[in-house]
Design an enzyme around this catalytic site. Structure first.
Site, short mmCIF file in Angstrom:
data_model
loop_
_atom_site.label_atom_id
_atom_site.label_comp_id
_atom_site.label_asym_id
_atom_site.label_seq_id
_atom_site.Cartn_x
_atom_site.Cartn_y
_atom_site.Cartn_z
N CYS A 1 -6.72 -3.84 -19.13
CA CYS A 1 -7.94 -2.98 -18.89
C CYS A 1 -7.28 -1.37 -18.56
O CYS A 1 -7.93 -0.79 -18.36
CB CYS A 1 -8.74 -3.61 -17.76
SG CYS A 1 -7.81 -3.25 -16.08
N HIS B 1 -11.22 -1.14 -7.58
CA HIS B 1 -12.43 -1.94 -7.70
C HIS B 1 -12.17 -3.27 -7.93
O HIS B 1 -11.31 -3.63 -8.48
CB HIS B 1 -13.46 -1.40 -8.59
CG HIS B 1 -13.89 0.14 -8.29
ND1 HIS B 1 -13.15 1.23 -8.55
CD2 HIS B 1 -14.99 0.28 -7.30
CE1 HIS B 1 -13.87 2.13 -8.13
NE2 HIS B 1 -15.03 1.66 -7.52
N ASP C 1 -14.81 -11.04 -13.07
CA ASP C 1 -14.60 -11.57 -14.36
C ASP C 1 -13.09 -11.93 -14.58
O ASP C 1 -12.54 -11.78 -15.80
CB ASP C 1 -14.93 -10.51 -15.45
CG ASP C 1 -13.98 -8.94 -15.17
OD1 ASP C 1 -13.26 -9.07 -14.44
OD2 ASP C 1 -14.48 -8.15 -16.01
N CYS D 1 -8.80 -4.68 -9.54
CA CYS D 1 -8.21 -3.62 -10.54
C CYS D 1 -7.83 -2.47 -9.54
O CYS D 1 -8.44 -1.68 -8.93
CB CYS D 1 -9.41 -3.28 -11.45
SG CYS D 1 -8.82 -2.20 -12.56
N ARG E 1 -10.87 -10.12 -10.25
CA ARG E 1 -9.89 -9.21 -10.79
C ARG E 1 -9.76 -8.01 -9.81
O ARG E 1 -10.66 -7.03 -10.05
CB ARG E 1 -10.36 -8.70 -12.21
CG ARG E 1 -9.53 -7.59 -12.80
CD ARG E 1 -9.90 -7.51 -14.33
NE ARG E 1 -11.30 -7.16 -14.53
CZ ARG E 1 -11.60 -5.91 -14.88
NH1 ARG E 1 -11.19 -4.79 -14.93
NH2 ARG E 1 -12.93 -5.91 -15.03
N HIS F 1 -7.91 4.02 -0.62
CA HIS F 1 -8.58 3.70 -1.89
C HIS F 1 -7.54 2.84 -2.93
O HIS F 1 -6.48 3.67 -3.44
CB HIS F 1 -9.36 4.90 -2.85
CG HIS F 1 -9.61 4.46 -3.76
ND1 HIS F 1 -11.06 3.60 -3.89
CD2 HIS F 1 -9.42 4.57 -5.10
CE1 HIS F 1 -11.21 3.42 -5.35
NE2 HIS F 1 -10.61 4.00 -5.97
N CYS G 1 0.93 -1.11 -0.02
CA CYS G 1 0.12 -0.16 -0.06
C CYS G 1 1.00 1.19 -0.05
O CYS G 1 1.69 1.46 0.80
CB CYS G 1 -0.91 0.03 1.50
SG CYS G 1 -1.97 1.47 1.57
FE FE Z 1 -2.51 1.16 3.61
#
Ligand code: FE
Length: 175
Positions: A102, A143, A147, A157, A155, A140, A84
Protein backbone atom coordinates in the site's frame (compact mmCIF):
# COMPACT_ATOMS: atom_id res chain seq x y z
CA UNK A 1 -51.33 35.43 31.86
CA UNK A 2 -51.70 31.75 30.97
CA UNK A 3 -50.79 32.57 27.38
CA UNK A 4 -47.70 34.44 28.58
CA UNK A 5 -46.55 31.45 30.65
CA UNK A 6 -47.03 29.07 27.71
CA UNK A 7 -45.13 31.45 25.41
CA UNK A 8 -42.28 31.79 27.92
CA UNK A 9 -42.10 28.02 28.36
CA UNK A 10 -42.02 27.52 24.58
CA UNK A 11 -39.18 30.04 24.27
CA UNK A 12 -37.33 28.25 27.07
CA UNK A 13 -37.69 24.87 25.32
CA UNK A 14 -36.55 26.39 22.02
CA UNK A 15 -33.44 27.85 23.67
CA UNK A 16 -32.62 24.42 25.16
CA UNK A 17 -32.82 22.77 21.74
CA UNK A 18 -30.76 25.58 20.21
CA UNK A 19 -28.04 25.02 22.81
CA UNK A 20 -27.93 21.31 22.04
CA UNK A 21 -27.15 21.73 18.37
CA UNK A 22 -23.76 23.49 18.65
CA UNK A 23 -22.73 21.06 21.40
CA UNK A 24 -23.47 18.07 19.21
CA UNK A 25 -21.59 19.64 16.34
CA UNK A 26 -18.65 20.26 18.64
CA UNK A 27 -18.63 16.63 19.78
CA UNK A 28 -18.61 15.34 16.22
CA UNK A 29 -15.83 17.74 15.31
CA UNK A 30 -13.69 16.70 18.28
CA UNK A 31 -13.00 13.31 16.72
CA UNK A 32 -12.34 14.99 13.42
CA UNK A 33 -10.04 17.72 14.61
CA UNK A 34 -6.46 18.28 13.54
CA UNK A 35 -5.48 18.74 17.18
CA UNK A 36 -3.37 15.89 18.62
CA UNK A 37 -4.93 13.68 21.29
CA UNK A 38 -4.42 14.97 24.82
CA UNK A 39 -2.35 12.64 26.98
CA UNK A 40 -0.56 12.75 30.32
CA UNK A 41 2.68 13.19 28.34
CA UNK A 42 3.05 16.93 28.77
CA UNK A 43 4.94 18.78 26.07
CA UNK A 44 3.97 22.07 24.47
CA UNK A 45 3.68 22.42 20.72
CA UNK A 46 6.68 24.80 20.86
CA UNK A 47 8.75 22.07 22.52
CA UNK A 48 7.63 19.53 19.90
CA UNK A 49 8.63 21.98 17.15
CA UNK A 50 12.12 22.29 18.61
CA UNK A 51 12.51 18.53 19.03
CA UNK A 52 11.07 17.23 15.76
CA UNK A 53 12.03 17.92 12.15
CA UNK A 54 9.40 19.94 10.21
CA UNK A 55 8.37 16.72 8.40
CA UNK A 56 8.00 14.79 11.67
CA UNK A 57 6.03 17.67 13.20
CA UNK A 58 3.67 17.78 10.22
CA UNK A 59 2.85 14.06 10.44
CA UNK A 60 3.05 13.41 14.20
CA UNK A 61 1.48 16.62 15.52
CA UNK A 62 -0.60 17.88 12.58
CA UNK A 63 -1.83 14.46 11.40
CA UNK A 64 -0.16 14.72 8.02
CA UNK A 65 0.56 11.82 5.68
CA UNK A 66 3.85 11.10 3.93
CA UNK A 67 3.66 10.34 0.22
CA UNK A 68 3.13 6.58 -0.42
CA UNK A 69 6.22 4.59 -1.31
CA UNK A 70 8.61 7.26 -0.02
CA UNK A 71 9.09 6.22 3.62
CA UNK A 72 12.30 4.74 4.99
CA UNK A 73 10.59 1.72 6.56
CA UNK A 74 8.22 0.82 3.74
CA UNK A 75 10.45 -1.98 2.40
CA UNK A 76 12.33 -2.61 5.62
CA UNK A 77 12.71 -6.20 6.82
CA UNK A 78 15.40 -6.19 9.53
CA UNK A 79 14.69 -7.88 12.87
CA UNK A 80 13.95 -5.50 15.72
CA UNK A 81 11.41 -3.16 17.26
CA UNK A 82 9.69 -0.05 15.85
CA UNK A 83 9.28 2.81 18.31
CA UNK A 84 7.28 6.05 18.34
CA UNK A 85 9.42 8.79 16.75
CA UNK A 86 7.90 11.27 19.20
CA UNK A 87 8.46 9.62 22.59
CA UNK A 88 10.40 6.38 21.96
CA UNK A 89 7.67 3.98 23.16
CA UNK A 90 8.07 0.53 21.60
CA UNK A 91 5.03 0.06 19.35
CA UNK A 92 5.55 -2.74 16.81
CA UNK A 93 7.90 -5.68 16.28
CA UNK A 94 9.41 -6.75 12.97
CA UNK A 95 7.44 -10.01 13.34
CA UNK A 96 4.21 -7.98 13.19
CA UNK A 97 5.26 -6.27 9.93
CA UNK A 98 4.05 -7.49 6.56
CA UNK A 99 4.23 -6.20 3.00
CA UNK A 100 0.82 -4.76 2.19
CA UNK A 101 1.91 -3.11 -1.10
CA UNK A 102 0.00 0.00 0.00
CA UNK A 103 3.04 2.26 0.13
CA UNK A 104 3.36 2.54 3.91
CA UNK A 105 4.81 0.19 6.56
CA UNK A 106 2.05 -2.15 7.71
CA UNK A 107 1.67 -4.23 10.86
CA UNK A 108 -0.94 -6.82 11.85
CA UNK A 109 -0.82 -5.95 15.57
CA UNK A 110 1.03 -3.80 18.07
CA UNK A 111 3.13 -4.60 21.12
CA UNK A 112 0.96 -5.26 24.20
CA UNK A 113 -2.01 -6.07 21.97
CA UNK A 114 -3.54 -2.59 21.81
CA UNK A 115 -2.33 -0.91 24.97
CA UNK A 116 0.22 1.30 23.25
CA UNK A 117 -1.76 2.37 20.22
CA UNK A 118 -5.05 4.28 20.61
CA UNK A 119 -7.78 4.22 17.99
CA UNK A 120 -9.80 7.38 17.24
CA UNK A 121 -12.73 7.75 14.78
CA UNK A 122 -11.67 9.98 11.89
CA UNK A 123 -14.25 11.56 9.56
CA UNK A 124 -11.84 13.93 7.78
CA UNK A 125 -11.52 14.23 3.99
CA UNK A 126 -15.03 12.84 3.46
CA UNK A 127 -14.03 9.35 4.63
CA UNK A 128 -14.87 7.17 7.61
CA UNK A 129 -11.60 5.83 8.97
CA UNK A 130 -9.96 4.96 12.28
CA UNK A 131 -6.89 6.96 13.16
CA UNK A 132 -4.10 5.37 15.20
CA UNK A 133 -1.97 7.39 17.62
CA UNK A 134 0.75 6.63 20.16
CA UNK A 135 -1.11 6.17 23.46
CA UNK A 136 1.69 7.82 25.43
CA UNK A 137 2.39 11.07 23.52
CA UNK A 138 -0.64 11.26 21.20
CA UNK A 139 1.56 11.35 18.09
CA UNK A 140 -0.29 10.52 14.86
CA UNK A 141 0.85 7.20 13.39
CA UNK A 142 -1.59 6.56 10.55
CA UNK A 143 -4.82 4.57 10.22
CA UNK A 144 -6.00 1.04 10.93
CA UNK A 145 -8.05 -1.07 8.50
CA UNK A 146 -9.71 -4.46 8.93
CA UNK A 147 -8.43 -5.90 5.65
CA UNK A 148 -5.22 -7.45 6.94
CA UNK A 149 -4.14 -10.79 5.43
CA UNK A 150 -3.08 -12.49 8.69
CA UNK A 151 -5.05 -14.07 11.56
CA UNK A 152 -5.66 -10.69 13.26
CA UNK A 153 -7.36 -9.33 10.12
CA UNK A 154 -5.87 -5.94 10.91
CA UNK A 155 -3.63 -3.57 8.96
CA UNK A 156 -1.95 -0.84 10.96
CA UNK A 157 -0.96 1.49 8.14
CA UNK A 158 1.83 3.65 9.59
CA UNK A 159 3.84 6.59 8.30
CA UNK A 160 7.58 5.75 8.29
CA UNK A 161 8.29 9.21 9.63
CA UNK A 162 6.17 8.51 12.73
CA UNK A 163 8.38 5.64 13.80
CA UNK A 164 12.02 4.79 14.51
CA UNK A 165 13.71 1.39 14.43
CA UNK A 166 15.70 -0.33 17.15
CA UNK A 167 17.66 -3.25 15.58
CA UNK A 168 17.57 -6.52 17.57
CA UNK A 169 20.31 -6.61 20.22
CA UNK A 170 21.09 -2.89 19.93
CA UNK A 171 20.01 0.19 21.88
CA UNK A 172 20.37 2.68 19.05
CA UNK A 173 17.30 4.05 17.28
CA UNK A 174 17.34 4.69 13.53
CA UNK A 175 14.90 7.28 12.20
FE1 FE B 1 4.76 8.49 21.33
Amino acid sequence: MKKLIITSFSLFLFSMVSCQTPNNTKETKSSNTKKPMETSYQKTEEEWKKELTPEQYYVLREKGTERPGTGKFNHHSEKGVYVCAGCGTELFTSDQKFDSHCGWPSFDNNIAGGERVKQIPDFSHGMIRTEIVCAKCGGHLGHIFDDGPTATGQRYCVNSISIGFKPAGKDTIEK
